[in-house]
Enzyme design. Sequence first.
Site, short mmCIF file in Angstrom:
data_model
loop_
_atom_site.label_atom_id
_atom_site.label_comp_id
_atom_site.label_asym_id
_atom_site.label_seq_id
_atom_site.Cartn_x
_atom_site.Cartn_y
_atom_site.Cartn_z
N GLY A 46 32.29 22.30 13.96
CA GLY A 46 30.97 21.88 13.49
C GLY A 46 29.87 22.55 14.30
O GLY A 46 30.09 22.96 15.44
N GLN A 51 21.63 23.65 17.79
CA GLN A 51 22.55 24.47 18.59
C GLN A 51 22.31 25.97 18.42
O GLN A 51 22.77 26.76 19.24
CB GLN A 51 24.02 24.14 18.23
CG GLN A 51 24.42 22.74 18.68
CD GLN A 51 25.87 22.48 18.37
OE1 GLN A 51 26.20 22.15 17.24
NE2 GLN A 51 26.74 22.66 19.35
N CYS A 88 32.24 20.21 22.44
CA CYS A 88 31.01 20.68 21.78
C CYS A 88 30.79 22.14 22.12
O CYS A 88 30.97 22.53 23.28
CB CYS A 88 29.84 19.84 22.27
SG CYS A 88 28.25 20.34 21.60
N LEU A 89 30.40 22.94 21.15
CA LEU A 89 30.17 24.37 21.41
C LEU A 89 29.01 24.59 22.38
O LEU A 89 28.92 25.65 22.99
CB LEU A 89 29.91 25.11 20.09
CG LEU A 89 31.10 25.20 19.13
CD1 LEU A 89 30.69 25.89 17.83
CD2 LEU A 89 32.28 25.92 19.77
N HIS A 130 29.32 13.38 15.34
CA HIS A 130 28.93 14.28 16.43
C HIS A 130 27.77 15.18 15.99
O HIS A 130 26.77 15.32 16.71
CB HIS A 130 30.15 15.12 16.83
CG HIS A 130 29.90 16.14 17.89
ND1 HIS A 130 30.48 16.07 19.14
CD2 HIS A 130 29.14 17.25 17.89
CE1 HIS A 130 30.06 17.11 19.86
NE2 HIS A 130 29.25 17.85 19.13
N GLU A 131 27.89 15.76 14.80
CA GLU A 131 26.85 16.69 14.33
C GLU A 131 25.55 15.95 13.98
O GLU A 131 24.46 16.45 14.25
CB GLU A 131 27.34 17.51 13.14
CG GLU A 131 28.58 18.38 13.41
CD GLU A 131 28.48 19.24 14.66
OE1 GLU A 131 27.37 19.66 15.02
OE2 GLU A 131 29.52 19.46 15.31
N HIS A 134 23.51 15.40 17.00
CA HIS A 134 22.74 16.58 17.43
C HIS A 134 21.35 16.59 16.81
O HIS A 134 20.39 17.03 17.44
CB HIS A 134 23.45 17.87 16.99
CG HIS A 134 24.47 18.38 17.98
ND1 HIS A 134 24.13 18.76 19.26
CD2 HIS A 134 25.80 18.60 17.86
CE1 HIS A 134 25.23 19.18 19.89
NE2 HIS A 134 26.26 19.09 19.07
ZN ZN Z 1 28.17 19.53 19.49
#
Ligand code: ZN
Length: 163
Positions: A46, A51, A88-89, A130-131, A134
């Site tokens: 995701g 991000q 998380c990226l 999670h997304e 963000h």
């Molecule tokens: Zn994330």
Amino acid sequence: MAIRTIRLEGDEILRKKCKEIKELTPRIKILIEDMIETMYQANGVGLAGPQVGILKKVVVIDVGDGPIVLINPEILETSGEQTGGEGCLSVPGKTATVTRPNYVRVRAYDEKMEQREVEGTELLARAICHECDHLEGKLYIDIAESPIMDTDTYYAEMEEEWE
Ligand code: ZN
């Protein structure tokens, strides 16, 4: 299409709230394509607008069943609970334990700006939560129930605990 730079934890933009997308402009279409490509290149499941430095309510998710685009997502319903490792990226190479709902129903616009509802359980439910976090400037590390560990160390220690 192009790979965008993924912003890392500590970057202020990850802590800001996103604005709604009112219209599917060519810029937004390119953004969505780039986000999908960037997510795949980084081996993520995701990616959210902030991000890649864009404070707009858009997320892309792929838990293995093809890409899902959620524009202006709104979580309508959650139920159950799942506790497990999450990463998380924007916090690369790290994992920690997070409890999330085991079922989520979300209303959003898709990549054609058509409204739809998406339901998910397990990993998809986790990814949606999670997304969506963000988009509100929240990161999983804020609600982690374990120390934030190197991913390898985390799973090695958890395995020991499970034995
Ligand atoms: Zn994330």
